[in-house]
Write an enzyme that holds these catalytic residues in place. Structure first.
Site, PDB file in Angstrom:
ATOM      1  NE  ARG A 194      -4.412  -0.812   0.074  1.00  0.00           N
ATOM      2  CZ  ARG A 194      -4.616  -1.802  -0.807  1.00  0.00           C
ATOM      3  NH1 ARG A 194      -3.660  -2.195  -1.601  1.00  0.00           N
ATOM      4  NH2 ARG A 194      -5.794  -2.396  -0.877  1.00  0.00           N
ATOM      5  CG  HIS A 227      -3.062   0.291  -6.494  1.00  0.00           C
ATOM      6  ND1 HIS A 227      -3.392   0.914  -5.314  1.00  0.00           N
ATOM      7  CD2 HIS A 227      -3.212  -1.029  -6.242  1.00  0.00           C
ATOM      8  CE1 HIS A 227      -3.741   0.018  -4.408  1.00  0.00           C
ATOM      9  NE2 HIS A 227      -3.638  -1.179  -4.959  1.00  0.00           N
TER      10      HIS A 227
HETATM   11  P1  NDP Z   1      -2.593 -10.882   4.707  1.00  0.00           P
HETATM   12  O1  NDP Z   1      -3.467 -10.220   5.707  1.00  0.00           O
HETATM   13  O2  NDP Z   1      -2.822 -12.319   4.377  1.00  0.00           O
HETATM   14  O3  NDP Z   1      -1.050 -10.735   5.146  1.00  0.00           O
HETATM   15  C1  NDP Z   1      -0.535  -9.612   5.742  1.00  0.00           C
HETATM   16  C2  NDP Z   1       0.870  -9.949   6.225  1.00  0.00           C
HETATM   17  O4  NDP Z   1       1.469  -8.775   6.779  1.00  0.00           O
HETATM   18  C3  NDP Z   1       0.886 -11.010   7.328  1.00  0.00           C
HETATM   19  O5  NDP Z   1       1.959 -11.895   7.158  1.00  0.00           O
HETATM   20  C4  NDP Z   1       1.079 -10.177   8.588  1.00  0.00           C
HETATM   21  O6  NDP Z   1       1.720 -10.881   9.636  1.00  0.00           O
HETATM   22  C5  NDP Z   1       1.973  -9.086   8.060  1.00  0.00           C
HETATM   23  N1  NDP Z   1       1.903  -7.904   8.932  1.00  0.00           N
HETATM   24  C6  NDP Z   1       0.847  -7.107   9.190  1.00  0.00           C
HETATM   25  N2  NDP Z   1       1.169  -6.144  10.070  1.00  0.00           N
HETATM   26  C7  NDP Z   1       2.475  -6.338  10.371  1.00  0.00           C
HETATM   27  C8  NDP Z   1       3.391  -5.691  11.228  1.00  0.00           C
HETATM   28  N3  NDP Z   1       3.028  -4.629  11.967  1.00  0.00           N
HETATM   29  N4  NDP Z   1       4.645  -6.173  11.302  1.00  0.00           N
HETATM   30  C9  NDP Z   1       5.025  -7.254  10.580  1.00  0.00           C
HETATM   31  N5  NDP Z   1       4.194  -7.915   9.738  1.00  0.00           N
HETATM   32  C10 NDP Z   1       2.939  -7.462   9.647  1.00  0.00           C
HETATM   33  O7  NDP Z   1      -2.696  -9.985   3.394  1.00  0.00           O
HETATM   34  P2  NDP Z   1      -2.428 -10.396   1.866  1.00  0.00           P
HETATM   35  O8  NDP Z   1      -1.170 -11.181   1.818  1.00  0.00           O
HETATM   36  O9  NDP Z   1      -3.644 -10.973   1.271  1.00  0.00           O
HETATM   37  O10 NDP Z   1      -2.221  -8.951   1.224  1.00  0.00           O
HETATM   38  C11 NDP Z   1      -1.195  -8.100   1.711  1.00  0.00           C
HETATM   39  C12 NDP Z   1      -1.432  -6.682   1.245  1.00  0.00           C
HETATM   40  O11 NDP Z   1      -1.118  -6.573  -0.143  1.00  0.00           O
HETATM   41  C13 NDP Z   1      -2.883  -6.204   1.331  1.00  0.00           C
HETATM   42  O12 NDP Z   1      -3.184  -5.742   2.627  1.00  0.00           O
HETATM   43  C14 NDP Z   1      -2.915  -5.091   0.321  1.00  0.00           C
HETATM   44  O13 NDP Z   1      -2.608  -3.880   0.963  1.00  0.00           O
HETATM   45  C15 NDP Z   1      -1.799  -5.438  -0.662  1.00  0.00           C
HETATM   46  N6  NDP Z   1      -2.326  -5.772  -1.997  1.00  0.00           N
HETATM   47  C16 NDP Z   1      -1.938  -4.983  -3.042  1.00  0.00           C
HETATM   48  C17 NDP Z   1      -2.386  -5.256  -4.321  1.00  0.00           C
HETATM   49  C18 NDP Z   1      -1.955  -4.424  -5.474  1.00  0.00           C
HETATM   50  O14 NDP Z   1      -2.624  -4.423  -6.508  1.00  0.00           O
HETATM   51  N7  NDP Z   1      -0.844  -3.717  -5.378  1.00  0.00           N
HETATM   52  C19 NDP Z   1      -3.312  -6.363  -4.574  1.00  0.00           C
HETATM   53  C20 NDP Z   1      -3.625  -7.142  -3.410  1.00  0.00           C
HETATM   54  C21 NDP Z   1      -3.135  -6.841  -2.168  1.00  0.00           C
HETATM   55  P3  NDP Z   1       1.004 -12.148  10.332  1.00  0.00           P
HETATM   56  O15 NDP Z   1       0.989 -13.225   9.278  1.00  0.00           O
HETATM   57  O16 NDP Z   1       1.875 -12.493  11.454  1.00  0.00           O
HETATM   58  O17 NDP Z   1      -0.368 -11.697  10.718  1.00  0.00           O
END
Ligand code: NDP
Length: 317
Positions: free
Chosen positions: A232, A280
């Site tokens: 993001r 994006h």
């Molecule tokens: P998930 O919710 O499955 O994964 C998020 C990951 O981030 C998890 O591993 C989580 O850790 C980690 N995380 C969150 N907060 C923290 C923190 N404070 N410190 C360390 N690690 C953290 O999301 P997705 O994988 O499905 O998607 C990830 C992001 O990708 C979405 O939120 C979106 O913003 C972005 N995205 C962008 C797209 C684009 O077109 N550019 C398309 C789709 C998604 P834990 O596993 O331990 O909870």
């Protein structure tokens, strides 16, 4: 269990496609299209939204579930009047694969020095440069969720050394993992190509700042430190990325997301020789896959089974 109407509220160019696919997929169920076909607000049981105006969801007294049509829920959670009902987000193998394509593409562009060869081609220069093996280059994936874990595994199959960082500890065969703020510096110190697949939350916004970028490994086989952000835009500080590029702590960046989208015409990123931008669209997928997932989710919900991919409001993702 109720068989209430579905509200579809999509603010974007895919609204018409979604509408057509909802009508096809949910034949026999009422589809109410925001903003013109909402009808009696008490009929709405499910809201399927993408960037719907804040305040809209509070108008439906019998709302059962909100389905976000994308993976990132930062926009929905910023609604101060968000009703207290389950919120599920998109998570789909096709979505993971498409974002992974973006990550692999840019990791390989960096690793194979494609920008250098593009420049040489423009000058008709036939000249090879030292080329390390992918196994000598460390890619660090920030965020090991549904998409991040998929991307990390695929990058490892391509041959990169892969390390990953997440909030909670993970065990992924072949990938060295780090968890939590205390291990962030150790993760960054190994990482030459940083791929960011974090959600935007109060604890991640602004994380990609100059101090963090300076901690990346610069003396490895990649020939410098590189940033690929497909998470993001709010995670990054544009001025810090530019400063890191200027001072050399970053050798290049591929950015799919920005704090302000569309990227303003006067942004220096447009013309920066070491920055690659996309609008994006790393995760653009056919609405078909998302609509089918929502169909399965509603089926499960109405059978009293648990919903998948529920968002924790406390964590913010
Ligand atoms: P998930 O919710 O499955 O994964 C998020 C990951 O981030 C998890 O591993 C989580 O850790 C980690 N995380 C969150 N907060 C923290 C923190 N404070 N410190 C360390 N690690 C953290 O999301 P997705 O994988 O499905 O998607 C990830 C992001 O990708 C979405 O939120 C979106 O913003 C972005 N995205 C962008 C797209 C684009 O077109 N550019 C398309 C789709 C998604 P834990 O596993 O331990 O909870």
């Amino acid at each position: 269990m109720p068989r209430g109407a579905i509200l579809l509220a999509v603010d974007g160019p895919q609204a018409a496609d979604y509408h057509r696919m909802f009508l096809e997929h949910f034949a026999g169920r009422e589809i109410r299209l925001w903003p013109d076909q909402i009808g009696d607000t008490a009929d709405i049981a499910y809201a399927c939204v993408w960037r719907a105006p804040h305040g809209l969801l509070a108008r439906f007294p019998d709302l059962k579930v909100i389905f976000n049509l994308g993976a990132g829920v930062d926009y929905v959670l910023a609604d101060p009047a968000l009703p207290n009902v389950p919120l599920a987000r998109a998570a789909n193998p096709d979505l993971s694969m498409r974002v992974t394509e973006y990550c692999v593409l840019h990791a390989l562009m960096i690793h194979r020095r494609q920008r250098l060869y593009d420049a040489q081609q423009r000058e008709r220069v036939w000249k090879g440069h030292d080329q390390s093996a992918a196994s000598e280059v460390t890619v660090g994936v920030m965020g090991l969720g549904v998409i991040g874990a998929h991307a990390a595994n695929t990058l490892a199959r391509v041959g990169f050394k892969v390390v990953g960082w997440s909030a909670s500890p993970k065990e992924i065969p072949g990938i060295e993992t780090f968890a939590g703020p205390a291990s962030l510096d150790a993760f960054l110190g190994k990482t030459e190509i940083l791929i960011v697949l974090l959600p935007s939350t109060p604890s991640t916004d602004g994380i990609l700042n100059l101090a963090l970028l300076r901690k990346l490994r610069r003396d490895g086989a990649a020939g410098g430190a590189f940033l690929i952000n497909a998470g993001r835009g709010k995670l990054q500080t544009d001025a810090d990325i530019l400063a890191a590029l200027d001072e050399g702590s970053l050798a290049g960046a591929a950015l799919d997301v920005f704090p302000q989208e569309p990227l303003p015409p006067d942004s220096p990123f447009w013309t920066h020789p070491r920055v690659t931008i996309t609008p994006h669209n790393a995760g653009d997928i056919s609405p078909q896959a998302i609509v089918a997932d929502i169909g399965r989710q509603i089926g499960r919900f109405e059978n009293g089974e648990p919903l998948d991919h529920l968002v924790s409001r406390q964590r913010g993702y």
